[in-house]
Design a protein around this motif. Structure first.
Motif, short mmCIF file in Angstrom:
data_model
loop_
_atom_site.label_atom_id
_atom_site.label_comp_id
_atom_site.label_asym_id
_atom_site.label_seq_id
_atom_site.Cartn_x
_atom_site.Cartn_y
_atom_site.Cartn_z
N ILE A 26 0.95 -1.12 0.09
CA ILE A 26 -0.01 -0.13 0.05
C ILE A 26 0.92 1.27 0.02
O ILE A 26 1.90 1.53 0.76
N ASP A 27 0.46 2.09 -0.94
CA ASP A 27 1.24 3.49 -0.85
C ASP A 27 0.81 4.31 0.23
O ASP A 27 -0.41 4.12 0.94
N ILE A 28 1.58 5.26 0.46
CA ILE A 28 1.33 6.26 1.82
C ILE A 28 0.85 7.59 1.25
O ILE A 28 1.76 8.15 0.53
N PRO A 29 -0.51 7.90 1.61
CA PRO A 29 -0.95 9.47 1.11
C PRO A 29 -0.29 10.54 1.85
O PRO A 29 0.61 10.20 2.74
N GLU A 30 0.06 11.67 0.91
CA GLU A 30 0.68 12.78 1.21
C GLU A 30 0.52 13.21 2.72
O GLU A 30 1.35 13.77 3.56
N ASN A 31 -0.88 13.35 3.12
CA ASN A 31 -1.17 13.76 4.74
C ASN A 31 -0.43 12.80 5.75
O ASN A 31 0.08 13.34 6.70
N ILE A 32 0.02 11.61 5.29
CA ILE A 32 0.40 10.70 6.27
C ILE A 32 1.87 10.75 6.04
O ILE A 32 2.72 11.06 7.23
N ARG A 33 2.44 11.01 4.95
CA ARG A 33 3.79 11.44 4.79
C ARG A 33 4.31 12.73 5.38
O ARG A 33 5.27 12.63 6.07
N VAL A 50 18.05 7.96 5.08
CA VAL A 50 16.60 8.07 4.96
C VAL A 50 16.07 7.37 3.78
O VAL A 50 16.72 7.42 2.80
N VAL A 51 15.15 6.35 3.99
CA VAL A 51 14.86 5.67 2.70
C VAL A 51 13.85 6.80 1.91
O VAL A 51 13.24 7.67 2.33
N TRP A 56 8.60 4.47 0.04
CA TRP A 56 7.59 4.27 1.36
C TRP A 56 6.37 3.47 0.99
O TRP A 56 5.84 3.83 0.12
N HIS A 57 6.04 2.32 1.55
CA HIS A 57 4.92 1.47 1.52
C HIS A 57 4.70 0.63 2.57
O HIS A 57 5.53 0.44 3.60
N ILE A 58 3.63 0.03 2.91
CA ILE A 58 3.22 -1.05 3.79
C ILE A 58 3.07 -2.24 2.90
O ILE A 58 2.29 -2.41 2.11
N ARG A 148 9.01 1.30 6.32
CA ARG A 148 10.57 1.49 6.89
C ARG A 148 10.97 2.97 6.20
O ARG A 148 10.88 3.44 5.00
N VAL A 149 11.34 3.97 7.10
CA VAL A 149 11.51 5.07 6.68
C VAL A 149 13.16 5.52 6.95
O VAL A 149 13.50 6.65 6.37
#
Length: 199
Positions: A26-33, A50-51, A56-58, A148-149
């Motif tokens: 799953i991709d990470i939306p901008e507000n969560i990023r 820094v990854v 960035w994904h789940i 993982r960031v």
């Protein structure tokens, strides 16, 4: 001459048919990023790397090396009728052997587990030639959803570094089928297909 042509055709065919490392995520939306970036400021002096955000994904299901993966994508890409919410709650050091990694932890809930099981059943039904123990992965005992960031400096490992709150919830609209490759020695992820998440 004919034999050399046949060899070229076989080599080209083998190249097309080569396997790839595949996973569903799953991709990470901008507000969560944005929330993750803000929380990461605390770790600046502890981070070795820094990854990149495009990575960035789940991960929901790691399928390992899959031969002829493109042949199977359409078989598992029907709409997923298991909507779910994901809450990214905090940044912390990864568990177990991943203690050198900085993770954005995602809370595990029943709707997420059900969606993950449904995807696993699709993979099994399609007879996708995965290189992992899918039934064991589906059990989910060791499933810790996270992003993982970053990677921590070796000098910081074992130190009491505090967790940082993130607090952000979102409803994924798609599950991506990713292909993983090493580019200049670092992993890079390519979206091969998208599975729509619908009510």
């Amino acid at each position: 001459m004919l034999s050399s042509i046949i060899i070229v055709i076989i080599m080209r065919s083998a190249k097309r048919e080569r396997g790839a490392r595949i996973f569903l995520g799953i991709d990470i939306p901008e507000n969560i990023r944005k929330k993750i970036r803000e929380a990461m400021n605390y770790y600046d002096k502890y981070l070795e790397r820094v990854v990149p955000e495009e990575n960035w994904h789940i991960t929901l299901l790691f399928l390992g090396n899959v031969d002829r993966y493109s042949y199977y994508l359409s078989r598992i890409a029907n709409d997923l009728r298991c909507p779910f919410l994901l809450t990214v709650s905090m940044l912390y050091l990864g568990r177990g052997l991943k203690g050198s990694q900085l993770w954005a932890y995602v809370e595990k809930n029943n709707s997420l587990i059900n969606a993950r099981k449904e995807l696993g059943e699709r993979v099994k039904k399609a007879r996708m030639p995965v290189s992992v123990d899918l039934p064991k992965i589906q059990e989910g005992n060791n499933f810790v959803p996270h992003v993982r960031v970053g990677d921590m400096l070796k000098t910081t490992q074992g130190r009491g570094i505090a967790d940082r709150p993130v607090a952000g919830t979102f409803a994924p609209k798609t599950v991506n089928i990713y292909r993983s490759e090493l580019v200049d020695g670092l992993p890079k992820y390519f979206i091969e297909h998208k599975i729509n998440v619908v009510s």
